[in-house]
Design an enzyme around this catalytic site. Structure first.
Site, PDB file in Angstrom:
ATOM      1  N   GLY A 109       0.866  -1.087   0.035  1.00  0.00           N
ATOM      2  CA  GLY A 109      -0.086   0.010   0.062  1.00  0.00           C
ATOM      3  C   GLY A 109       0.825   1.401   0.090  1.00  0.00           C
ATOM      4  N   ASP A 145      -7.808   5.793   5.682  1.00  0.00           N
ATOM      5  CA  ASP A 145      -7.837   4.808   4.269  1.00  0.00           C
ATOM      6  C   ASP A 145      -8.487   3.687   4.559  1.00  0.00           C
ATOM      7  OD1 ASP A 145      -7.123   4.454   1.654  1.00  0.00           O
ATOM      8  OD2 ASP A 145      -4.975   3.736   2.359  1.00  0.00           O
TER       9      ASP A 145
END
Length: 307
Positions: free
Chosen positions: A28, A144
């Site tokens: 990520g 997120d």
């Protein structure tokens, strides 16, 4: 060495545990995650953090907060490494991997997520977020939330991952601290683009998008023409919200059959499906004041769980 709630590991130990960072579990914005096995046979996920600008002291003070986080729907961090420029986090290994793999499984590698599992995932993620937003000693905004950051254990119980890298906001701290943090396209609340201070309501928005995807079984951003910009993705969310508002107002519920993931072949709870969609619509409100907080979402979803 145990540091606070954590075990401190050397870089060499983690090289050995991961077989020299051999098996990648995911990646990520904040780094790459590898599978590892500690000396005591515990399976772990080891995250090599990239772009860590802070020094060891800052890293440790952030960790001391993360170390006190304990909730069944939040991934447990077990240890860390801070050696020279290396910054790594060691957390529990969550057996089934991330929700996106199972939910958007176009290759039929996994059994289709059944309705009861989806509802339980929606509820578990809401509980985890409510804990981070309202019950932690420090107020934590995730920034997120997306299916890639929701992990599933053997029982398909969800656990929120990657929360430790958000800046730990003191109540009322402005957006300056978050200026270099960004969520993921398709899940970002409108206030990011408007440079407004980021609050827990940004997570509520992202959670609303995840709810829509849990019900529909497809990624919202994939409903938009490839190559479209941020605005089009946001409009796609708004577009669904508008359609759903109208449909939810009608007495007839047969439209749910078209909206709910067709792989379920109509095997779902109509009341729960309508409730998830209604909740999703309120979560993705453009005006953040109108979005519910996560504790309210938990209560709402719990009201339809058979006792």
């Amino acid at each position: 060495i145990i540091y606070g709630q954590f075990c401190r590991l050397s870089y060499r130990e983690l090289q050995k545990a991961t077989n020299y960072f051999h098996q990648e579990l995911g990646r990520g914005g904040s780094g790459v995650v590898y599978k590892g096995l500690l000396g005591d046979e515990r399976k772990v996920a080891v995250k090599k953090l990239s772009d860590m600008v802070q020094g060891e002291q800052e890293f440790r003070s952030e960790l001391s907060v993360i170390g006190r986080i304990y909730h069944m729907n939040v991934v447990r961090i077990w240890g860390f490494c801070a050696e020279k420029t290396h910054r790594l986090l060691v957390s529990e290994f969550v057996e089934k991997g991330s929700l996106d793999r199972v939910l958007f499984d176009n290759l039929n590698l996994f059994p289709v997520l059944q309705w009861s599992q989806r509802y339980n995932i929606a509820l578990g993620v809401a509980k985890g977020l409510a804990y981070l937003h309202h019950e932690c000693l420090e107020w934590i905004v995730h920034c997120d939330i997306k299916p890639e950051n929701i992990l599933l254990d053997e029982e398909f119980e969800p656990k929120i991952a990657d929360f430790g890298l958000v800046k730990l906001l003191g109540q009322g701290v402005g957006a300056q601290m978050l200026s270099r943090m960004h969520g993921t396209r398709g899940y970002i609340a409108p206030e990011w683009a408007l440079n407004l201070p980021i609050t827990g309501k940004a997570d509520v928005y992202s959670y609303g998008v995840v709810l829509l995807e849990l019900v529909m079984g497809t990624r919202i951003s994939s409903q938009v023409v490839q190559g479209a910009g941020e605005v089009e993705v946001e409009m796609a969310v708004g577009h669904y919200a508008k359609i759903l508002k109208e449909k939810l107002a009608s007495k007839d519920q047969s439209w749910l059959l078209e909206f709910v993931d067709c792989r379920l072949s109509g095997e779902f709870d109509y009341l729960q499906a309508a409730m998830l969609l209604k909740t999703a619509v309120s979560c993705v409100e453009e005006e953040r004041r109108r979005r519910p907080n996560m504790s309210y979402v938990v209560e709402t979803l719990l009201s339809l769980v058979e006792g």
